[in-house]
Enzyme design. Structure first.
Site, PDB file in Angstrom:
ATOM      1  CG  HIS A  39      -1.817  -1.216   1.240  1.00  0.00           C
ATOM      2  ND1 HIS A  39      -2.617  -1.585   0.182  1.00  0.00           N
ATOM      3  CD2 HIS A  39      -2.003  -2.170   2.192  1.00  0.00           C
ATOM      4  CE1 HIS A  39      -3.262  -2.690   0.472  1.00  0.00           C
ATOM      5  NE2 HIS A  39      -2.909  -3.069   1.691  1.00  0.00           N
TER       6      HIS A  39
ATOM      7  CB  CYS B  76      -8.416  -5.776   4.740  1.00  0.00           C
ATOM      8  SG  CYS B  76      -8.572  -4.809   3.226  1.00  0.00           S
TER       9      CYS B  76
END
Length: 455
Positions: free
Chosen positions: A10, A42
């Site tokens: 990320h 996630c």
């Protein structure tokens, strides 16, 4: 300007994307151990549970996309040595074994985190797996197809999401954690009890307050041993937490005790031309006003974006984080921001809390739901420092509002008088955020009166 980026999930992805826009002439070299970028870990539980059928949807950037924009992508390359002062790194091609040397003008360390893996006897048995990246997700899916009894070790967000996914796939599930409650770091007891009850109703065995001491089996795991019992298992998923992956720069940059790199508001480390972002870093935690290790994708994206904006000169400071997060388990919509009561006390702050449990619409509305909302605040200053919500209806966005309140040092009085709209379809004349803050004010008025009486 020659920029090296180590790691591309990320923070790395955000940094590269923004550098391409801000400094199109820059030469960017990326070094990534995996064969993919930008994986949304996630989503693993959603993938395991069959909610997401195509794992390709868990990526939001691609190697090809970056290469078409002129980025030199060294995929499946492990950086084996990083000399910060000499501005030189060595990278090993994991496919060929060949090591090459590269130089840089500026370097961005976005090496992320790695699951905590205690040296538990039997940890090398088959079907004892981790849960972090794309390869882990594929392995969990593959192995879960032929097993019946699953043990999840770790009752944080990833752990409880996996428990739900396995249970809905008709597995016999045991959840083990050393704490006495699930989600202990994120929620106080009022908010974890409903989820624990739902697990029990679904047949999940909660083995809480227990520490794993061994895994047993011939070649494949068959049993998990704790300090209080033993549990049959065909598959064990370890997700007890994460540690910053910073061994490459150890003793070269200032870090917290756990190895998390300390950065300033502009994502600069203790060494010039060295920047860091994401799960390998500490970040300013607004509730305590201190650096803290809070590995969240949202923090990583913000920090990666800021690296790009501050790469040439410090221009855009990080506003700090509240560690805001959300979770859906069965019918429970949950969100939290900032400190719980227990975390506030552990941090050295003197905190109070106000709690409401009420329907969110006027009583004349034919349909209604109950919202449970808690506000945590500092007693001395009345500053809002945390909040939690749980409901069958989705009120999670209310926690984003309180996150803004914490970031701006709002008091309970200011929150109580903040202008929120009223419409019977959505709320009452006194919005639940106003209501919980007014409850906090009432508590403090009572506390002050009792103090005066004692004086």
């Amino acid at each position: 300007m020659k920029i090296a980026v180590i790691g591309c999930t990320h923070a790395g992805t955000a940094a590269i994307t923004n550098i391409l826009n801000l400094y199109p002439e820059a030469k960017i070299e990326v070094f990534e151990k995996n064969d993919n970028v930008s994986f949304l870990s996630c989503g693993i539980a959603l993938y395991v549970g069959g909610v997401v059928n195509d794992a390709a949807g868990l990526f939001y950037a691609s190697v090809d996309q970056f290469e078409k924009n002129g980025v030199q992508m060294h995929m499946q390359h492990e950086v084996t040595n990083c000399d910060i002062n000499e501005k030189k790194i060595e990278a090993k091609d994991l496919k060929t074994g060949k090591t090459t040397t590269h130089t840089f003008d500026k370097i961005i360390v976005t090496t992320g985190s790695w699951p905590i893996t205690p040296p538990i006897p039997g940890g090398d048995l088959n079907n004892v797996v981790l849960c972090k990246n794309y390869d882990h997700a594929k392995e969990i899916i593959r192995r879960a197809e032929s097993v019946k009894k699953v043990v999840v070790v770790g009752a944080g967000y990833i752990g409880v999401e996996l428990v739900e996914a396995f249970e809905e796939n008709e597995k016999e599930v045991t959840l083990i954690d050393s704490e006495d409650r699930i989600l202990n770091r994120y929620l106080d007891e009022k908010f974890t009890t409903p989820v624990e009850n739902s697990f029990k109703e679904k047949g999940v065995h909660l083995a809480l307050g227990q520490t794993v001491s061994a895994f047993e089996g011939t070649e494949t795991v068959e049993k998990v041993i704790t300090d209080k019992g033993e549990y049959e298992a065909d598959l064990v998923v370890m997700c007890i937490g994460f540690r910053p992956n910073t061994g490459l720069v150890k003793d070269q940059l200032n870090t917290l005790g756990n190895g998390a790199i300390i950065v300033d508001a502009y994502m600069q480390t203790s060494v010039k031309d060295v920047y860091a972002a994401g799960d390998c870093c500490a970040v300013q935690y607004n509730p305590t006003k201190e650096p803290a290790y809070i590995p969240l994708a949202t923090n990583a994206v913000r920090m990666g974006t800021l690296v790009a904006h501050n790469l040439v000169e410090p221009t855009l400071p990080h506003p700090g984080t509240q560690g805001t997060s959300g979770l859906k388990i069965y019918n429970h919509n949950i969100a939290s921001t900032g400190l719980t009561v227990s975390a506030g006390e552990a941090s050295g702050l003197t905190v109070g809390s106000a709690y409401i449990e009420d329907t969110y619409r006027p009583d004349f509305m034919p349909d209604n739901d109950v919202i449970k909302l808690q506000l945590v605040y500092e007693l001395e200053t009345h500053r809002v420092v945390g909040a939690q919500v749980i409901s069958d209806a989705d009120f999670t966005q209310a926690i984003n509002t309180i996150s803004i309140a914490i970031a701006n040092d709002m008091t309970i009085e200011q929150l109580a008088l903040t202008d929120f709209f009223f419409q019977p379809h959505y709320n009452k004349p006194i919005n639940f955020l106003n209501q919980v803050a007014l409850e906090a004010m009432a508590q403090e008025t009572k506390r002050n009166k009792e103090t005066l009486v004692k004086a």
